[in-house]
Design a protein around this motif. Structure first.
Motif, PDB file in Angstrom:
ATOM      1  N   ASN A 130      71.540 -16.747 -13.052  1.00 53.38           N
ATOM      2  CA  ASN A 130      70.656 -17.886 -13.671  1.00 53.38           C
ATOM      3  C   ASN A 130      69.768 -17.242 -14.758  1.00 53.38           C
ATOM      4  O   ASN A 130      69.739 -18.018 -15.865  1.00 53.38           O
ATOM      5  CB  ASN A 130      69.727 -18.454 -12.522  1.00 53.38           C
ATOM      6  CG  ASN A 130      70.505 -19.612 -11.404  1.00 53.38           C
ATOM      7  OD1 ASN A 130      70.838 -20.525 -12.149  1.00 53.38           O
ATOM      8  ND2 ASN A 130      70.545 -19.132 -10.507  1.00 53.38           N
ATOM      9  N   ASP A 143      63.548 -24.017 -17.834  1.00 55.66           N
ATOM     10  CA  ASP A 143      64.012 -23.931 -16.670  1.00 55.66           C
ATOM     11  C   ASP A 143      62.743 -23.921 -15.639  1.00 55.66           C
ATOM     12  O   ASP A 143      62.794 -23.585 -14.198  1.00 55.66           O
ATOM     13  CB  ASP A 143      64.690 -22.528 -16.375  1.00 55.66           C
ATOM     14  CG  ASP A 143      63.392 -21.439 -16.618  1.00 55.66           C
ATOM     15  OD1 ASP A 143      62.767 -21.619 -17.460  1.00 55.66           O
ATOM     16  OD2 ASP A 143      63.863 -20.330 -16.349  1.00 55.66           O
ATOM     17  N   TYR A 241      65.524 -22.730  -9.826  1.00 53.80           N
ATOM     18  CA  TYR A 241      66.421 -21.899  -9.381  1.00 53.80           C
ATOM     19  C   TYR A 241      65.763 -20.731  -8.225  1.00 53.80           C
ATOM     20  O   TYR A 241      66.655 -20.114  -7.824  1.00 53.80           O
ATOM     21  CB  TYR A 241      67.698 -21.232 -10.146  1.00 53.80           C
ATOM     22  CG  TYR A 241      66.980 -20.342 -11.080  1.00 53.80           C
ATOM     23  CD1 TYR A 241      66.892 -18.875 -10.806  1.00 53.80           C
ATOM     24  CD2 TYR A 241      66.749 -20.561 -12.547  1.00 53.80           C
ATOM     25  CE1 TYR A 241      66.448 -18.128 -11.663  1.00 53.80           C
ATOM     26  CE2 TYR A 241      66.131 -19.725 -13.333  1.00 53.80           C
ATOM     27  CZ  TYR A 241      66.131 -18.440 -13.041  1.00 53.80           C
ATOM     28  OH  TYR A 241      65.651 -17.526 -13.853  1.00 53.80           O
TER      29      TYR A 241
END
Length: 358
Positions: A130, A143, A241
């Motif tokens: 990621n 993100d 994430y």
């Protein structure tokens, strides 16, 4: 184990590993073809690309191993059926349940390995995977959550930021409230909050503090105040994430902490946690379905079994994605969303197994 057990377990594990070796290079090739333009445009170092695809291999294998297992069982069991080996086994007095036992042994070996992979190796691989994507391939995409951030940073302390910029490390409409039981004792506010990475301090612009007292409130104010605050920016605004990068025990603690802070990503974290247990169970269920579907010799041979198996695999993926997304984007319970596909396919497995025994 007897000769029959060893024979099927070796075929089970060997076909599964072969399936991984066949599909992982295909996955890497498709992924590289999709991202090669951005990799070249951003001048990504070769070492970074190599590490990314090493992490991608672990991520890909951990995510899809139940389906690889499913297809590999259909493949080699269909070959056994076409060679009339299944009929020979059952004609020798072996019951269908006894015939199924080595499959369960093989599934247990694979699932234990997958559980260790998902608990310890996959989190590190997911982090590298990621980070590479957001560093080189999605530079202009966020993100982190950046609006209406609300956190509980201690038992009696709550903070709020209406908007946060990860690039400039600046938050607007900052508020910090401290409570003694149900009574607020003081409140700090600032029009703008800026984090200073060099000395890990914060600068508060248009700073105001209101201390609530019995005989009256005390008001303080400054245009600018440099101070230390008891929270970290990465802790305040975790990446979406981040749950994938923790081991199972770390993830449980993280969810507990984020739930207390009022995180908007709790459902996403819960889905990640539940899938670490549901995927190994899904491997058992899919193994039973694969044996039930492919143990009988059919006119279409191996092709019809594989076609039916691929159709079931896509249905399983569809349900898994639909319910997982539903849980992440709504109030649908993550526990139900993750385990419902397993329950539905377990019912299908019982039905197919009863027909196969006949």
């Amino acid at each position: 184990m007897k000769i029959l057990d060893w024979y099927i377990v070796k075929r089970y594990l060997g076909t599964f590993l072969t399936m991984l070796l066949l599909f992982i290079p295909i996955g890497i090739t498709v992924n590289l073809a999709e991202k090669i333009d951005k990799i070249l445009a951003n001048d990504v170092p070769f070492v970074e690309v190599a590490l990314y695809y090493l992490n991608f291999t672990i991520y890909f294998a951990n995510l899809l191993f139940p389906l690889f297992l499913f297809l590999s069982v259909i493949w080699f069991t269909s070959k056994l059926a076409n060679n009339t080996e299944v009929i020979a086994f059952l004609s020798s007095g072996v019951s269908f349940w006894r015939f199924l036992r080595p499959y369960m042994i093989g599934a247990t070996i694979v699932c234990l390995g997958a559980f260790v992979l998902g608990t310890y190796l996959a989190p590190r691989a997911n982090k590298g995977y990621n980070e590479f994507i957001y560093e080189y391939l999605k530079r202009h995409k966020k993100d982190k959550e950046t609006k209406d951030i609300y956190r509980q940073i201690a038992d009696n302390d709550y903070i709020y930021v209406s908007n946060f910029s990860t690039k400039s490390k600046t938050g607007r409409d900052f508020t910090w409230e401290h409570f003694d039981g149900n009574q607020m004792t003081y409140k700090i506010s600032a029009a703008r909050l800026k984090f200073n990475p060099k000395d890990t301090t914060y600068t508060l612009f248009n700073y105001k503090k209101r201390t609530i007292g019995i005989d009256g409130d005390i008001l303080e104010g400054k245009q600018k105040l440099d101070t230390i605050l008891p929270f970290d920016l990465d802790d305040l605004t975790p990446v979406k994430y981040i749950a994938e990068t923790f081991t199972t025990s770390e993830l449980r603690k993280f969810i507990k902490k984020e739930r207390a802070r009022g995180s908007s990503y709790i459902s996403r974290y819960e889905v990640t946690l539940q899938k670490r247990f549901s995927l190994p169970v899904a491997a058992y269920i899919l193994t039973i379905i694969a044996v039930a579907v492919s143990a009988m010799k059919r006119r279409g041979g191996m092709g019809s079994n594989l076609a039916f198996g691929i159709m079931l695999a896509f249905i399983f993926i569809f349900f898994d994605k639909i319910f997982g997304t539903l849980a992440e984007q709504s109030d649908f319970p993550p526990l139900v969303a993750v385990w419902l596909p397993n329950i539905l396919f377990a019912i299908l497995a019982v039905y197919l197994l009863q027909n196969a025994k006949r």
